[in-house]
Design a protein around this motif. Structure first.
Motif, PDB file in Angstrom:
ATOM      1  N   HIS A  39       0.835  -1.207   0.000  1.00 47.69           N
ATOM      2  CA  HIS A  39       0.000   0.000   0.000  1.00 47.69           C
ATOM      3  C   HIS A  39       0.867   1.253   0.000  1.00 47.69           C
ATOM      4  CE1 HIS A  39      -3.352   2.706   0.931  1.00 47.69           C
ATOM      5  NE2 HIS A  39      -2.499   3.293   1.750  1.00 47.69           N
ATOM      6  N   LEU A  40       1.841   1.316   0.902  1.00 47.09           N
ATOM      7  CA  LEU A  40       2.703   2.493   0.970  1.00 47.09           C
ATOM      8  C   LEU A  40       3.577   2.620  -0.274  1.00 47.09           C
ATOM      9  CD1 LEU A  40       3.903   2.629   4.690  1.00 47.09           C
ATOM     10  CD2 LEU A  40       2.206   4.057   3.557  1.00 47.09           C
ATOM     11  N   LEU A  41       4.034   1.500  -0.788  1.00 50.83           N
ATOM     12  CA  LEU A  41       4.866   1.551  -1.989  1.00 50.83           C
ATOM     13  C   LEU A  41       4.056   2.067  -3.171  1.00 50.83           C
ATOM     14  CD1 LEU A  41       7.444   1.121  -3.503  1.00 50.83           C
ATOM     15  CD2 LEU A  41       7.002  -1.347  -3.539  1.00 50.83           C
ATOM     16  N   GLN A  46       2.669   6.413  -6.970  1.00 54.09           N
ATOM     17  CA  GLN A  46       1.641   7.249  -7.579  1.00 54.09           C
ATOM     18  C   GLN A  46       1.975   8.730  -7.474  1.00 54.09           C
ATOM     19  OE1 GLN A  46      -1.890   5.932  -5.545  1.00 54.09           O
ATOM     20  NE2 GLN A  46      -2.077   4.071  -6.777  1.00 54.09           N
ATOM     21  N   ARG A  47       2.790   9.100  -6.481  1.00 47.64           N
ATOM     22  CA  ARG A  47       3.216  10.491  -6.312  1.00 47.64           C
ATOM     23  C   ARG A  47       4.539  10.776  -7.006  1.00 47.64           C
ATOM     24  NH1 ARG A  47      -0.435  14.270  -4.180  1.00 47.64           N
ATOM     25  NH2 ARG A  47      -1.775  13.237  -2.652  1.00 47.64           N
ATOM     26  N   GLY A  48       5.027   9.810  -7.782  1.00 47.72           N
ATOM     27  CA  GLY A  48       6.238  10.044  -8.554  1.00 47.72           C
ATOM     28  C   GLY A  48       7.533   9.678  -7.866  1.00 47.72           C
ATOM     29  N   TRP A  49       7.453   9.012  -6.719  1.00 46.74           N
ATOM     30  CA  TRP A  49       8.661   8.588  -6.016  1.00 46.74           C
ATOM     31  C   TRP A  49       9.161   7.275  -6.633  1.00 46.74           C
ATOM     32  CZ3 TRP A  49      10.056   9.997  -0.542  1.00 46.74           C
ATOM     33  CH2 TRP A  49       9.486  11.221  -0.167  1.00 46.74           C
ATOM     34  N   THR A  50      10.462   7.174  -6.836  1.00 44.96           N
ATOM     35  CA  THR A  50      11.058   5.955  -7.373  1.00 44.96           C
ATOM     36  C   THR A  50      11.976   5.348  -6.325  1.00 44.96           C
ATOM     37  OG1 THR A  50      11.010   6.833  -9.624  1.00 44.96           O
ATOM     38  CG2 THR A  50      12.475   4.971  -9.212  1.00 44.96           C
ATOM     39  N   PRO A  51      11.763   4.089  -5.963  1.00 46.79           N
ATOM     40  CA  PRO A  51      12.607   3.476  -4.929  1.00 46.79           C
ATOM     41  C   PRO A  51      14.012   3.201  -5.442  1.00 46.79           C
ATOM     42  CG  PRO A  51      11.097   1.859  -5.843  1.00 46.79           C
ATOM     43  CD  PRO A  51      10.717   3.174  -6.457  1.00 46.79           C
ATOM     44  N   ALA A  94       4.879  -7.707   6.179  1.00 50.66           N
ATOM     45  CA  ALA A  94       4.389  -7.568   4.818  1.00 50.66           C
ATOM     46  C   ALA A  94       5.190  -8.484   3.891  1.00 50.66           C
ATOM     47  CB  ALA A  94       4.505  -6.112   4.374  1.00 50.66           C
ATOM     48  N   LEU A  95       4.825  -8.459   2.624  1.00 50.06           N
ATOM     49  CA  LEU A  95       5.510  -9.308   1.658  1.00 50.06           C
ATOM     50  C   LEU A  95       6.630  -8.591   0.924  1.00 50.06           C
ATOM     51  CD1 LEU A  95       2.478 -11.207   0.059  1.00 50.06           C
ATOM     52  CD2 LEU A  95       4.053 -12.010   1.834  1.00 50.06           C
ATOM     53  N   LEU A  96       6.673  -7.264   1.065  1.00 49.26           N
ATOM     54  CA  LEU A  96       7.720  -6.518   0.391  1.00 49.26           C
ATOM     55  C   LEU A  96       7.897  -5.164   1.055  1.00 49.26           C
ATOM     56  CD1 LEU A  96       6.441  -5.069  -3.035  1.00 49.26           C
ATOM     57  CD2 LEU A  96       5.003  -5.624  -1.098  1.00 49.26           C
ATOM     58  N   GLY A  97       8.986  -4.516   0.715  1.00 43.90           N
ATOM     59  CA  GLY A  97       9.253  -3.173   1.215  1.00 43.90           C
ATOM     60  C   GLY A  97      10.204  -2.482   0.269  1.00 43.90           C
ATOM     61  N   ALA A  98      10.400  -1.184   0.490  1.00 44.56           N
ATOM     62  CA  ALA A  98      11.248  -0.425  -0.415  1.00 44.56           C
ATOM     63  C   ALA A  98      12.045   0.613   0.348  1.00 44.56           C
ATOM     64  CB  ALA A  98      10.409   0.249  -1.503  1.00 44.56           C
ATOM     65  N   GLU A  99      13.204   0.934  -0.185  1.00 46.81           N
ATOM     66  CA  GLU A  99      14.039   2.003   0.349  1.00 46.81           C
ATOM     67  C   GLU A  99      13.980   3.185  -0.609  1.00 46.81           C
ATOM     68  OE1 GLU A  99      18.605   2.671   2.023  1.00 46.81           O
ATOM     69  OE2 GLU A  99      18.159   1.024   0.641  1.00 46.81           O
ATOM     70  N   PHE A 100      13.779   4.371  -0.056  1.00 48.02           N
ATOM     71  CA  PHE A 100      13.768   5.602  -0.844  1.00 48.02           C
ATOM     72  C   PHE A 100      14.832   6.550  -0.307  1.00 48.02           C
ATOM     73  CE2 PHE A 100       9.490   3.969  -1.374  1.00 48.02           C
ATOM     74  CZ  PHE A 100       9.184   4.235  -2.703  1.00 48.02           C
ATOM     75  N   THR A 101      15.392   7.335  -1.181  1.00 44.57           N
ATOM     76  CA  THR A 101      16.305   8.382  -0.734  1.00 44.57           C
ATOM     77  C   THR A 101      15.517   9.435   0.033  1.00 44.57           C
ATOM     78  OG1 THR A 101      17.761   8.029  -2.628  1.00 44.57           O
ATOM     79  CG2 THR A 101      17.938  10.148  -1.489  1.00 44.57           C
ATOM     80  N   LEU A 102      16.005   9.829   1.187  1.00 42.88           N
ATOM     81  CA  LEU A 102      15.344  10.858   1.986  1.00 42.88           C
ATOM     82  C   LEU A 102      15.376  12.178   1.222  1.00 42.88           C
ATOM     83  CD1 LEU A 102      14.133  11.677   4.789  1.00 42.88           C
ATOM     84  CD2 LEU A 102      16.466  12.296   5.444  1.00 42.88           C
ATOM     85  N   PRO A 103      14.206  12.786   0.990  1.00 37.43           N
ATOM     86  CA  PRO A 103      14.220  14.061   0.261  1.00 37.43           C
ATOM     87  C   PRO A 103      14.832  15.175   1.094  1.00 37.43           C
ATOM     88  CG  PRO A 103      12.019  13.581   1.079  1.00 37.43           C
ATOM     89  CD  PRO A 103      12.855  12.373   1.374  1.00 37.43           C
ATOM     90  N   ARG A 157       3.737   4.373   8.585  1.00 36.87           N
ATOM     91  CA  ARG A 157       2.633   3.418   8.526  1.00 36.87           C
ATOM     92  C   ARG A 157       1.313   4.074   8.918  1.00 36.87           C
ATOM     93  NH1 ARG A 157       4.811  -0.174  11.424  1.00 36.87           N
ATOM     94  NH2 ARG A 157       3.642  -0.073  13.368  1.00 36.87           N
ATOM     95  N   ALA A 158       1.334   4.898   9.969  1.00 29.38           N
ATOM     96  CA  ALA A 158       0.106   5.564  10.409  1.00 29.38           C
ATOM     97  C   ALA A 158      -0.364   6.599   9.401  1.00 29.38           C
ATOM     98  CB  ALA A 158       0.330   6.226  11.769  1.00 29.38           C
ATOM     99  N   GLY A 159       0.574   7.179   8.636  1.00 30.47           N
ATOM    100  CA  GLY A 159       0.208   8.174   7.634  1.00 30.47           C
ATOM    101  C   GLY A 159      -0.442   7.589   6.402  1.00 30.47           C
ATOM    102  N   MET A 160      -0.299   6.294   6.181  1.00 27.92           N
ATOM    103  CA  MET A 160      -0.981   5.585   5.091  1.00 27.92           C
ATOM    104  C   MET A 160      -0.733   6.201   3.717  1.00 27.92           C
ATOM    105  SD  MET A 160      -2.535   2.940   6.325  1.00 27.92           S
ATOM    106  CE  MET A 160      -3.830   2.502   5.158  1.00 27.92           C
ATOM    107  N   GLY A 161       0.454   6.760   3.518  1.00 25.30           N
ATOM    108  CA  GLY A 161       0.800   7.313   2.209  1.00 25.30           C
ATOM    109  C   GLY A 161       0.708   8.823   2.136  1.00 25.30           C
ATOM    110  N   ALA A 162       0.184   9.476   3.177  1.00 29.87           N
ATOM    111  CA  ALA A 162       0.028  10.937   3.145  1.00 29.87           C
ATOM    112  C   ALA A 162       1.370  11.649   3.003  1.00 29.87           C
ATOM    113  CB  ALA A 162      -0.675  11.404   4.415  1.00 29.87           C
TER     114      ALA A 162
END
Length: 259
Positions: A39-41, A46-51, A94-103, A157-162
């Motif tokens: 869900h978070l990934l 959808q907001r244009g972030w690439t892991p 979960a079944l997967l996760g991702a690392e993103f560069t901190l903006p 997790r609590a932000g649910m993608g916000a």
């Protein structure tokens, strides 16, 4: 993209991700974020972030719709479930996760509708407020020093993608709020003006205070307006996340009615 199968817990990527998952503020030192779950990934993509990295369990790699979430990532790893479990902060990983560069921290927007967080401690409250902010059209959240880490795994997790649709600035001092040109509005059970009757400025910056202590006296002194939320049921106070949702909804309702 050809995922790399990893079977050693000493893999450098997994070692780094365990630090990110296990320490709420590790993202500040390591410069990256650990985001768990499809869900978070999806919300980030959808907001244009690439892991930079996606880690899939063997079960996730066998599902085309989950494997597709790794497309475009610089690297993808497939690991057994027992290697993914230490990366999880969930009772049922979960079944997967991702690392993103901190903006990089964005520049403060002086005229934007905002939320100011004053030393909130609970990650669930902080994440829920971010979710309400995004839902009601607030662009900017400003966290004063002492507030729970905005990009920690629990707040994410609590932000649910916000998070991925907001401007987030943390570690601010009280004086940094001088850059705002919108008025500060705080809530207090001792305020004379009830929310539904108050002349709310639009836009404004809603101030949400510490769960037990409320908004600091020094910050209250900077607020030209303080409102109360009527509670005819007789409770002493509302949870700060619930109070934030009510206030942000009322601001948006007024804005919509005024066109």
């Amino acid at each position: 993209m050809n995922p790399i199968h990893v079977s050693s817990r000493d893999n450098p990527n997994l070692v780094r991700l365990r630090k990110l998952a296990g320490d709420a503020s590790a993202y500040r030192k390591l410069g990256s974020l650990w985001v768990e779950g499809d869900h978070l990934l999806r919300a980030a993509r959808q907001r244009g972030w690439t892991p930079s990295l996606v880690v899939l369990t063997e079960a996730a790699a066998a599902r085309p719709e989950l494997l597709a979430l790794a497309e475009g990532a610089a690297k993808a790893l497939v690991v057994p479930a027992e290697l993914f479990k230490p990366l999880s902060t969930l009772e049922s990983p979960a079944l997967l996760g991702a690392e993103f560069t901190l903006p990089a921290a964005p520049a403060l927007l002086p005229d934007a509708a905002s939320v100011v967080l004053d030393r909130l401690q609970d990650a669930g409250n902080v994440g829920a407020i971010l979710r309400s902010a995004a839902a009601f059209g607030v662009r900017q959240v400003l966290a004063l020093k002492g507030t729970a880490a905005l990009w920690s795994p629990k707040v994410l997790r609590a932000g649910m993608g916000a998070h991925f649709g907001l401007q987030l600035i943390e570690g601010l001092a009280l004086e940094d709020l001088d850059a705002l040109r919108v008025p500060l509005v705080a809530t207090s059970s001792h305020a004379m003006a009830p929310l539904h009757r108050a002349a709310l400025p639009s836009p404004c910056a809603w101030v949400m205070g510490h769960e037990g202590q409320g908004v600091s006296d020094a910050l209250l002194a900077r607020c030209p307006l303080t409102v109360s939320i009527p509670q005819p049921g007789g409770e002493e106070s509302l949870n700060v996340a619930a109070a934030a949702a009510i206030c942000l909804y009322e601001s948006e309702r007024r804005r919509s009615e005024q066109g």
